[in-house]
Write a protein that holds these residues in place. Structure first.
Motif, PDB file in Angstrom:
ATOM      1  N   ILE A 190      46.379  15.652  48.953  1.00 46.83           N
ATOM      2  CA  ILE A 190      46.317  15.605  47.490  1.00 46.83           C
ATOM      3  C   ILE A 190      45.181  14.711  47.023  1.00 46.83           C
ATOM      4  O   ILE A 190      44.494  15.015  46.033  1.00 46.83           O
ATOM      5  CB  ILE A 190      47.664  15.113  46.918  1.00 46.83           C
ATOM      6  N   GLY A 191      44.931  13.605  47.716  1.00 47.12           N
ATOM      7  CA  GLY A 191      43.864  12.695  47.312  1.00 47.12           C
ATOM      8  C   GLY A 191      42.503  13.368  47.275  1.00 47.12           C
ATOM      9  O   GLY A 191      41.820  13.345  46.238  1.00 47.12           O
ATOM     10  N   PRO A 192      42.043  13.983  48.387  1.00 45.07           N
ATOM     11  CA  PRO A 192      40.765  14.703  48.335  1.00 45.07           C
ATOM     12  C   PRO A 192      40.748  15.828  47.312  1.00 45.07           C
ATOM     13  O   PRO A 192      39.707  16.088  46.687  1.00 45.07           O
ATOM     14  CB  PRO A 192      40.618  15.254  49.764  1.00 45.07           C
ATOM     15  N   LEU A 193      41.890  16.508  47.129  1.00 39.54           N
ATOM     16  CA  LEU A 193      41.954  17.583  46.146  1.00 39.54           C
ATOM     17  C   LEU A 193      41.710  17.059  44.735  1.00 39.54           C
ATOM     18  O   LEU A 193      40.900  17.615  43.969  1.00 39.54           O
ATOM     19  CB  LEU A 193      43.310  18.278  46.223  1.00 39.54           C
ATOM     20  N   LEU A 194      42.386  15.978  44.359  1.00 40.12           N
ATOM     21  CA  LEU A 194      42.214  15.411  43.019  1.00 40.12           C
ATOM     22  C   LEU A 194      40.824  14.817  42.840  1.00 40.12           C
ATOM     23  O   LEU A 194      40.229  14.927  41.759  1.00 40.12           O
ATOM     24  CB  LEU A 194      43.289  14.358  42.765  1.00 40.12           C
ATOM     25  N   LEU A 195      40.298  14.191  43.891  1.00 42.59           N
ATOM     26  CA  LEU A 195      38.937  13.664  43.818  1.00 42.59           C
ATOM     27  C   LEU A 195      37.932  14.786  43.591  1.00 42.59           C
ATOM     28  O   LEU A 195      37.017  14.668  42.762  1.00 42.59           O
ATOM     29  CB  LEU A 195      38.599  12.902  45.096  1.00 42.59           C
ATOM     30  N   SER A 196      38.100  15.881  44.295  1.00 44.75           N
ATOM     31  CA  SER A 196      37.204  17.028  44.128  1.00 44.75           C
ATOM     32  C   SER A 196      37.306  17.589  42.720  1.00 44.75           C
ATOM     33  O   SER A 196      36.279  17.934  42.101  1.00 44.75           O
ATOM     34  CB  SER A 196      37.536  18.109  45.157  1.00 44.75           C
ATOM     35  N   LEU A 197      38.524  17.675  42.186  1.00 45.79           N
ATOM     36  CA  LEU A 197      38.712  18.196  40.829  1.00 45.79           C
ATOM     37  C   LEU A 197      37.997  17.320  39.809  1.00 45.79           C
ATOM     38  O   LEU A 197      37.289  17.830  38.922  1.00 45.79           O
ATOM     39  CB  LEU A 197      40.210  18.266  40.512  1.00 45.79           C
ATOM     40  N   VAL A 198      38.154  16.006  39.922  1.00 44.40           N
ATOM     41  CA  VAL A 198      37.515  15.094  38.967  1.00 44.40           C
ATOM     42  C   VAL A 198      36.001  15.181  39.067  1.00 44.40           C
ATOM     43  O   VAL A 198      35.286  15.192  38.050  1.00 44.40           O
ATOM     44  CB  VAL A 198      38.013  13.660  39.205  1.00 44.40           C
ATOM     45  N   LEU A 199      35.467  15.277  40.275  1.00 39.26           N
ATOM     46  CA  LEU A 199      34.020  15.353  40.456  1.00 39.26           C
ATOM     47  C   LEU A 199      33.459  16.659  39.898  1.00 39.26           C
ATOM     48  O   LEU A 199      32.384  16.670  39.277  1.00 39.26           O
ATOM     49  CB  LEU A 199      33.663  15.210  41.935  1.00 39.26           C
ATOM     50  N   VAL A 200      34.160  17.758  40.112  1.00 38.82           N
ATOM     51  CA  VAL A 200      33.702  19.047  39.583  1.00 38.82           C
ATOM     52  C   VAL A 200      33.726  19.032  38.056  1.00 38.82           C
ATOM     53  O   VAL A 200      32.811  19.550  37.403  1.00 38.82           O
ATOM     54  CB  VAL A 200      34.567  20.192  40.141  1.00 38.82           C
ATOM     55  N   ILE A 201      34.759  18.436  37.476  1.00 38.12           N
ATOM     56  CA  ILE A 201      34.813  18.320  36.016  1.00 38.12           C
ATOM     57  C   ILE A 201      33.670  17.459  35.506  1.00 38.12           C
ATOM     58  O   ILE A 201      33.061  17.748  34.462  1.00 38.12           O
ATOM     59  CB  ILE A 201      36.173  17.734  35.595  1.00 38.12           C
ATOM     60  N   ALA A 202      33.331  16.401  36.252  1.00 37.71           N
ATOM     61  CA  ALA A 202      32.279  15.490  35.805  1.00 37.71           C
ATOM     62  C   ALA A 202      30.922  16.177  35.728  1.00 37.71           C
ATOM     63  O   ALA A 202      30.117  15.877  34.840  1.00 37.71           O
ATOM     64  CB  ALA A 202      32.210  14.283  36.739  1.00 37.71           C
ATOM     65  N   VAL A 203      30.643  17.106  36.657  1.00 39.68           N
ATOM     66  CA  VAL A 203      29.325  17.750  36.692  1.00 39.68           C
ATOM     67  C   VAL A 203      29.339  19.124  36.039  1.00 39.68           C
ATOM     68  O   VAL A 203      28.320  19.832  36.089  1.00 39.68           O
ATOM     69  CB  VAL A 203      28.809  17.863  38.140  1.00 39.68           C
ATOM     70  N   SER A 204      30.449  19.512  35.420  1.00 39.14           N
ATOM     71  CA  SER A 204      30.508  20.836  34.801  1.00 39.14           C
ATOM     72  C   SER A 204      29.477  21.040  33.698  1.00 39.14           C
ATOM     73  O   SER A 204      29.008  22.171  33.499  1.00 39.14           O
ATOM     74  CB  SER A 204      31.922  21.111  34.272  1.00 39.14           C
ATOM     75  N   PRO A 205      29.071  19.998  32.927  1.00 38.41           N
ATOM     76  CA  PRO A 205      28.005  20.237  31.936  1.00 38.41           C
ATOM     77  C   PRO A 205      26.701  20.708  32.549  1.00 38.41           C
ATOM     78  O   PRO A 205      25.925  21.416  31.884  1.00 38.41           O
ATOM     79  CB  PRO A 205      27.843  18.864  31.267  1.00 38.41           C
ATOM     80  N   VAL A 206      26.424  20.345  33.792  1.00 39.12           N
ATOM     81  CA  VAL A 206      25.213  20.828  34.464  1.00 39.12           C
ATOM     82  C   VAL A 206      25.278  22.339  34.615  1.00 39.12           C
ATOM     83  O   VAL A 206      24.296  23.057  34.334  1.00 39.12           O
ATOM     84  CB  VAL A 206      25.045  20.145  35.832  1.00 39.12           C
ATOM     85  N   ARG A 207      26.424  22.842  35.050  1.00 37.60           N
ATOM     86  CA  ARG A 207      26.587  24.295  35.207  1.00 37.60           C
ATOM     87  C   ARG A 207      26.486  24.995  33.858  1.00 37.60           C
ATOM     88  O   ARG A 207      25.850  26.048  33.738  1.00 37.60           O
ATOM     89  CB  ARG A 207      27.934  24.598  35.862  1.00 37.60           C
ATOM     90  N   THR A 208      27.093  24.392  32.821  1.00 33.37           N
ATOM     91  CA  THR A 208      27.041  24.994  31.490  1.00 33.37           C
ATOM     92  C   THR A 208      25.611  25.046  30.961  1.00 33.37           C
ATOM     93  O   THR A 208      25.178  26.051  30.381  1.00 33.37           O
ATOM     94  CB  THR A 208      27.934  24.205  30.525  1.00 33.37           C
ATOM     95  N   ARG A 209      24.864  23.971  31.176  1.00 34.32           N
ATOM     96  CA  ARG A 209      23.476  23.935  30.712  1.00 34.32           C
ATOM     97  C   ARG A 209      22.629  24.974  31.428  1.00 34.32           C
ATOM     98  O   ARG A 209      21.817  25.686  30.800  1.00 34.32           O
ATOM     99  CB  ARG A 209      22.913  22.533  30.952  1.00 34.32           C
ATOM    100  N   LEU A 210      22.801  25.108  32.747  1.00 32.37           N
ATOM    101  CA  LEU A 210      22.035  26.095  33.505  1.00 32.37           C
ATOM    102  C   LEU A 210      22.429  27.518  33.099  1.00 32.37           C
ATOM    103  O   LEU A 210      21.572  28.399  33.002  1.00 32.37           O
ATOM    104  CB  LEU A 210      22.268  25.897  35.004  1.00 32.37           C
ATOM    105  N   GLN A 211      23.710  27.733  32.857  1.00 35.21           N
ATOM    106  CA  GLN A 211      24.167  29.063  32.463  1.00 35.21           C
ATOM    107  C   GLN A 211      23.601  29.457  31.108  1.00 35.21           C
ATOM    108  O   GLN A 211      23.234  30.622  30.891  1.00 35.21           O
ATOM    109  CB  GLN A 211      25.699  29.081  32.426  1.00 35.21           C
TER     110      GLN A 211
END
Length: 363
Positions: free
Chosen positions: A34-55
């Motif tokens: 669960i720890g790595p899963l939640l860490l991955s989720l938070v990190l993906v949310i943190a960089v999601s504006p990069v994906r939105t900007r590129l899209q």
């Protein structure tokens, strides 16, 4: 016509409390997953504006996946490298101060004798508070974080999977807005507040870290870069993070330059923390956290107990996720949201039949 019986409120509270305890106990048993899963989720949310900007600029699909993933991997690998070097330096540094520790013990005993305190009493106090334990606790904290990052392969796989599914997941959430509007709004608020919290905390954490490094270098405290990085990491730990980042350099200041150097480190850290994190940072963070001081401290205790050191770092994002799923998604959860945020809900208009309410129009 049969009457519909409702369960007593106390019974519902007890059942919900028992369910929460069982859930947290189960999460604690599988914390390595669960720890790595939640860490991955938070990190993906943190960089999601990069994906939105590129899209929005028409970037190809592979770049929408590769760019956020690369950023996250660079952050992860950099943190693993810093923590590894920190553990190695602490292991080498701590034994070299054994003579200074003994000298402090002798000075404390002499001072106690002058004040008329019994030798047995001061010896017992010294045994209770051993300055060397601070290094041990700090090393244990960093080693615990490295234990999470040791499953780096699992984290990378989870990050890749989440980056691949990010666009589809966004479309699914958008399509479900008509059926579960409160839940979708709550999840959107969680993602937005988490990004804001991480970005603001990182920027001001870097500012505090740079100022701390400059102060420690001027005062001659060993390993200023290490303690600056530690101050950045502990900036994500609510309530007690500042103390965790202050204790090691303050202790080294005491060993290197005496009481005056230790007091200089403490005063400088407190001044920097007060100006940057207490006066300036809240103006930019605003209401992104939405948790009262008591709830924040309880969140730190609970998530640290459940997930260990990683839970301390992710206490705020995990509490925001819990709030989104259990409170903000509930149409009747406004009073609970006000309770955990420490802010009174907006006043409602007067209801019919209540004094001061406007009269209902005649049929």
């Amino acid at each position: 016509m049969t009457e519909q019986r409702t369960l007593p409120r106390a019974f519902i509270v007890l059942v919900c409390t028992a369910g929460a305890v069982i859930t947290l106990a189960g999460v604690r048993e599988v914390a390595s997953i669960i720890g790595p899963l939640l860490l991955s989720l938070v990190l993906v949310i943190a960089v999601s504006p990069v994906r939105t900007r590129l899209q929005s600029r028409g970037a190809p699909h592979w770049l929408l996946i590769a760019a956020p993933l690369t950023i996250v991997l660079l952050v992860l690998l950099g943190m693993v490298a810093i923590l590894t070097v920190s553990v190695a330096q602490l292991t080498v540094l701590a034994p070299t101060y054994a003579p200074q520790f003994r000298e402090l013990v002798f000075e404390a005993q002499d001072l106690a004798a002058k004040l008329g305190i019994g030798t047995s009493q001061i010896n017992q106090a010294i045994r209770t508070f051993d300055p060397g334990r601070i290094f041990g606790l700090l090393q244990g904290f960093i080693t615990g974080l490295l234990g999470v990052f040791s499953s780096l392969v699992l984290i990378i796989v989870l990050l890749l999977a989440m980056c691949l599914d990010a666009q589809a997941f966004s479309r699914i959430l958008s399509s479900g807005a008509e059926h579960r509007p409160k839940l979708i709004d709550a999840l959107a608020d969680f993602a937005r507040n988490t990004r804001r919290y991480l970005v603001v905390s990182t920027i001001f954490g870097i500012i505090c870290s740079a100022l701390d490094i400059a102060v420690l270098w001027l005062l001659g405290v060993p390993l200023p870069l290490l303690w600056g990085v530690l101050a950045l990491i502990t900036n994500y730990i609510p309530n007690i993070g500042f103390v965790l980042g202050l204790l090691p350099p303050a202790l080294l200041g005491l060993l290197e330059g005496g009481i005056q150097a230790m007091l200089s480190v403490i005063v400088a850290y407190m001044a920097i923390n007060f100006v940057v994190q207490s006066l300036i940072q809240p103006k930019y963070l605003g209401d992104a956290v939405g948790l009262s001081t008591t709830v924040t401290f309880l969140s730190l205790i609970v998530w640290t107990f459940v997930l260990g050191p990683l839970g301390a770092l992710l206490a705020i994002p995990l509490s925001l996720l819990t709030r989104a799923l259990l409170i903000d998604s509930d149409p009747h959860g406004g009073w609970a949201a006000a309770l955990i945020s420490g802010k009174a809900p907006p006043p409602e208009g007067p209801r019919p039949g209540v004094p001061g309410a406007p009269a209902s129009p005649a049929p």
